[in-house]
Design a protein around this motif. Structure first.
Motif, mmCIF file in Angstrom:
data_model
loop_
_atom_site.group_PDB
_atom_site.id
_atom_site.type_symbol
_atom_site.label_atom_id
_atom_site.label_comp_id
_atom_site.label_asym_id
_atom_site.label_seq_id
_atom_site.Cartn_x
_atom_site.Cartn_y
_atom_site.Cartn_z
ATOM 1 N N GLU A 186 0.805 -1.216 0.000
ATOM 2 C CA GLU A 186 0.000 0.000 0.000
ATOM 3 C C GLU A 186 0.845 1.276 0.000
ATOM 4 N N ASN A 187 2.011 1.229 0.640
ATOM 5 C CA ASN A 187 2.764 2.463 0.869
ATOM 6 C C ASN A 187 4.068 2.590 0.088
ATOM 7 N N ASP A 188 4.733 1.447 -0.193
ATOM 8 C CA ASP A 188 6.102 1.547 -0.711
ATOM 9 C C ASP A 188 6.374 0.782 -1.998
ATOM 10 N N ALA A 189 5.438 -0.025 -2.469
ATOM 11 C CA ALA A 189 5.742 -0.923 -3.587
ATOM 12 C C ALA A 189 6.041 -0.185 -4.884
ATOM 13 N N ARG A 190 5.584 1.054 -5.015
ATOM 14 C CA ARG A 190 5.853 1.804 -6.252
ATOM 15 C C ARG A 190 7.288 2.307 -6.312
ATOM 16 N N ARG A 191 7.943 2.411 -5.154
ATOM 17 C CA ARG A 191 9.293 2.961 -5.164
ATOM 18 C C ARG A 191 10.363 2.001 -4.630
ATOM 19 N N THR A 192 9.949 0.837 -4.076
ATOM 20 C CA THR A 192 10.925 -0.123 -3.564
ATOM 21 C C THR A 192 10.506 -1.549 -3.888
ATOM 22 N N ALA A 193 11.496 -2.425 -3.942
ATOM 23 C CA ALA A 193 11.240 -3.866 -3.892
ATOM 24 C C ALA A 193 11.342 -4.290 -2.432
ATOM 25 N N LEU A 194 10.593 -5.303 -2.051
ATOM 26 C CA LEU A 194 10.660 -5.818 -0.687
ATOM 27 C C LEU A 194 11.683 -6.942 -0.632
ATOM 28 N N LEU A 195 12.661 -6.824 0.267
ATOM 29 C CA LEU A 195 13.645 -7.881 0.492
ATOM 30 C C LEU A 195 13.305 -8.559 1.806
ATOM 31 N N LEU A 196 12.869 -9.810 1.725
ATOM 32 C CA LEU A 196 12.474 -10.581 2.903
ATOM 33 C C LEU A 196 13.546 -11.628 3.200
ATOM 34 N N ASP A 197 14.212 -11.492 4.348
ATOM 35 C CA ASP A 197 15.237 -12.476 4.689
ATOM 36 C C ASP A 197 14.840 -13.199 5.965
ATOM 37 N N GLY A 198 15.462 -14.338 6.183
ATOM 38 C CA GLY A 198 15.181 -15.144 7.370
ATOM 39 C C GLY A 198 15.960 -16.437 7.289
ATOM 40 N N ALA A 199 15.931 -17.191 8.372
ATOM 41 C CA ALA A 199 16.626 -18.475 8.402
ATOM 42 C C ALA A 199 16.025 -19.430 7.379
ATOM 43 N N ARG A 200 16.790 -20.434 7.018
ATOM 44 C CA ARG A 200 16.257 -21.480 6.155
ATOM 45 C C ARG A 200 15.073 -22.156 6.831
ATOM 46 N N ARG A 201 14.059 -22.488 6.045
ATOM 47 C CA ARG A 201 12.855 -23.200 6.495
ATOM 48 C C ARG A 201 11.996 -22.394 7.468
ATOM 49 N N VAL A 202 12.122 -21.063 7.439
ATOM 50 C CA VAL A 202 11.293 -20.251 8.325
ATOM 51 C C VAL A 202 9.974 -19.862 7.676
ATOM 52 N N GLY A 203 9.823 -20.182 6.370
ATOM 53 C CA GLY A 203 8.542 -19.963 5.705
ATOM 54 C C GLY A 203 8.479 -18.770 4.775
ATOM 55 N N LYS A 204 9.623 -18.262 4.331
ATOM 56 C CA LYS A 204 9.642 -17.064 3.478
ATOM 57 C C LYS A 204 8.917 -17.298 2.156
ATOM 58 N N ILE A 253 28.340 -6.456 -8.334
ATOM 59 C CA ILE A 253 26.992 -5.939 -8.555
ATOM 60 C C ILE A 253 26.829 -4.629 -7.792
ATOM 61 N N VAL A 254 25.896 -3.822 -8.262
ATOM 62 C CA VAL A 254 25.528 -2.603 -7.557
ATOM 63 C C VAL A 254 24.369 -2.949 -6.626
ATOM 64 N N ILE A 255 24.574 -2.774 -5.320
ATOM 65 C CA ILE A 255 23.510 -3.079 -4.369
ATOM 66 C C ILE A 255 22.423 -2.026 -4.502
ATOM 67 N N PRO A 256 21.210 -2.439 -4.805
ATOM 68 C CA PRO A 256 20.159 -1.448 -5.058
ATOM 69 C C PRO A 256 19.728 -0.717 -3.789
ATOM 70 N N SER A 257 19.543 0.592 -3.912
ATOM 71 C CA SER A 257 19.009 1.362 -2.789
ATOM 72 C C SER A 257 17.490 1.280 -2.752
ATOM 73 N N GLU A 258 16.900 0.726 -3.811
ATOM 74 C CA GLU A 258 15.439 0.636 -3.906
ATOM 75 C C GLU A 258 14.932 -0.658 -3.274
ATOM 76 N N GLU A 259 15.391 -0.956 -2.055
ATOM 77 C CA GLU A 259 14.968 -2.157 -1.338
ATOM 78 C C GLU A 259 14.441 -1.773 0.036
ATOM 79 N N HIS A 260 13.319 -2.360 0.404
ATOM 80 C CA HIS A 260 12.777 -2.241 1.759
ATOM 81 C C HIS A 260 12.982 -3.600 2.427
ATOM 82 N N HIS A 261 13.788 -3.622 3.475
ATOM 83 C CA HIS A 261 14.255 -4.883 4.062
ATOM 84 C C HIS A 261 13.473 -5.215 5.323
ATOM 85 N N ILE A 262 12.881 -6.413 5.397
ATOM 86 C CA ILE A 262 12.283 -6.896 6.636
ATOM 87 C C ILE A 262 12.742 -8.335 6.878
ATOM 88 N N SER A 263 12.751 -8.722 8.154
ATOM 89 C CA SER A 263 13.197 -10.062 8.518
ATOM 90 C C SER A 263 12.021 -10.893 9.018
#
Length: 450
Positions: A14-32, A134-144
């Protein structure tokens, strides 16, 4: 299974998808991957999931050859996956993006194009490692993403009415009552044993068999060992040594991680990369010694003095006990009833660390030893900041007790020494809400609402 992180995905859309990609990280097998695909199915008209663990070279070639012509890029992508992409209504998922860093690098241009929304998933330890050229993109919103918290576990087992009562009881600071407290502790102990890894929770919901759950957890631990060998290049033995040492270190009274147990000549600088690797992989939740309970806990931290909690307590139990001692499930039955003769404080303190982390708290503790003045000798298990900071009284000390008989010795000394900095101190125990010796005692299952 219902997860709270779904609401964060909605907020991003709703708020950020037009200007960022969402980067979702977490442990293996956590359900991402599961939660992202469920989100795509429910919230978009169409979606493409590119799993870089299995994707063909034909798809990878699109990133090599067509990023300068995004019309062709998206047309080919649509044909490869036989999915009609609709501007503003389609989601493209880069699953396990760390395996193909060029896709992550392309996010800058794909987000700027604006036609579609993008989500990336991966493990942070590999995402950080695979950034060469690679160039690390600044257009990422990171959540864990973390394992199930206690409320999510209750949702999974079909008991959604209990946690609202727990929350109300905490807000009003009133006891749950004998019947409700006993029921809450029963479910809490089941959560303690199963843990919060989605596969383990699903196995418990379907089979109600702790031994089958234990098999699932041991498979996850085996996967973690494989990841250590594969990805911790150059210091995999040190990572494995720290990983194997966690249960025995948590058995210690003060639980501070002593590297001398691994190697008598070991120094923190020799093993800090190994600890940071396990932290980035979200296999552990490290807690650091805060030298003063000020609002800037991070600024008053001795980072060479730490505790290493497992990120999932269910995994800790399977990690701590030999597979053969679990045969027949007797240990699980004794753990469930609280009758096993061992230092239960290990798993109780670990589950508190897990619940605090899931609630968004960074983990800090206080440890001070003074041979000349006993008044300065004290150990406080956790320090947390309140969510609305004021001029004074911002930090709550938390003491965790697994048994029925305990004292307030360290908590009293800590409150005397740092009265001006402290908010409300809490003692976390297996009993109901109560006031004792001037302190508020809360049941362990109330940690998520602190």
């Amino acid at each position: 299974m219902k997860r709270k992180i779904y609401d964060k995905l909605l907020q991003w859309k709703e708020n950020d998808a037009r200007r960022t990609a969402l980067l979702l990280d977490g442990a293996r097998r956590v359900g991402k991957s599961y939660i992202v695909e469920e989100f795509a199915k429910n919230e978009y008209d169409s979606y493409i999931l590119i799993d870089f663990n299995r994707v063909t070279n034909d798809v990878k070639s699109l990133f090599e050859n067509h990023l300068n012509d995004l019309n062709t890029f998206f047309s080919y992508l649509s044909v490869f996956f036989n999915v009609r992409l609709i501007p503003g209504k389609s989601l493209i998922i880069f699953d396990e993006v760390q395996l193909y860093p060029k896709a992550r690098s392309a996010i800058k241009y794909l987000v700027a194009d604006g036609r579609y929304h993008f989500i990336e998933t991966g493990s942070l330890m590999s995402i950080k490692a695979n950034t060469e050229n690679i160039v690390i993109p600044s257009e990422e919103h990171h959540i864990s993403m973390h394992p199930f918290d206690f409320e999510e576990f209750l949702w999974a087992v079909g008991y959604e009415t209990l946690f609202p009562l727990i929350r109300e009881s905490f807000i009003d600071q009133r006891p749950m009552g004998q019947a409700m407290h006993r029921k809450a502790m029963d479910y809490f102990r089941k959560y303690l044993l199963v843990g919060g890894m989605p596969q383990a929770v699903a196995e418990y919901v379907n089979e109600q068999d702790f031994m089958k759950v234990d098999t699932v957890k041991r498979d996850i631990l085996t996967l973690y060992r494989s990841d250590i060998i594969k990805h911790a290049k150059g210091y995999e033995r040190k990572v494995e040594a720290v990983f194997d040492e966690i249960p025995s270190q948590l058995q210690r009274h003060e639980k501070i991680f002593r590297l001398a147990s691994i190697d008598k000549k070991a120094r923190f600088r020799d093993y800090e990369d190994a600890i940071f690797w396990l932290d980035d992989a979200m296999i552990i939740n490290p807690a650091y010694n805060a030298t003063a309970p000020t609002v800037g806990l991070k600024m008053n931290t001795d980072r060479t003095t730490l505790k290493c909690y497992m990120a999932d307590t269910g995994l800790l139990i399977s990690h701590a006990f030999d597979e053969y001692t679990m045969t027949g499930g007797e240990i699980y039955r004794k753990l469930l009833s609280g009758t096993l003769e061992f230092n239960e404080g290990m798993i109780i303190e670990n589950i508190v660390a897990q619940m605090l982390t899931a609630a968004g708290h960074k983990l800090y503790f206080y440890s001070n030893s003074d041979r000349e003045n006993s008044e300065n000798n004290m150990e406080i298990d956790f320090l947390i900041a309140k969510n609305k900071i004021t001029n004074r009284h911002n930090i709550s000390p938390l003491e965790v007790k697994s048994g029925k008989n305990y004292t307030f010795s360290s908590l009293k000394k800590f409150c005397r020494k740092y009265d001006q900095q402290l908010y409300k101190p809490y003692l976390l125990h297996t009993g109901d809400v109560m006031e004792k010796d001037g302190f508020t005692c809360l049941p362990l299952y109330m940690v998520p609402v602190l």
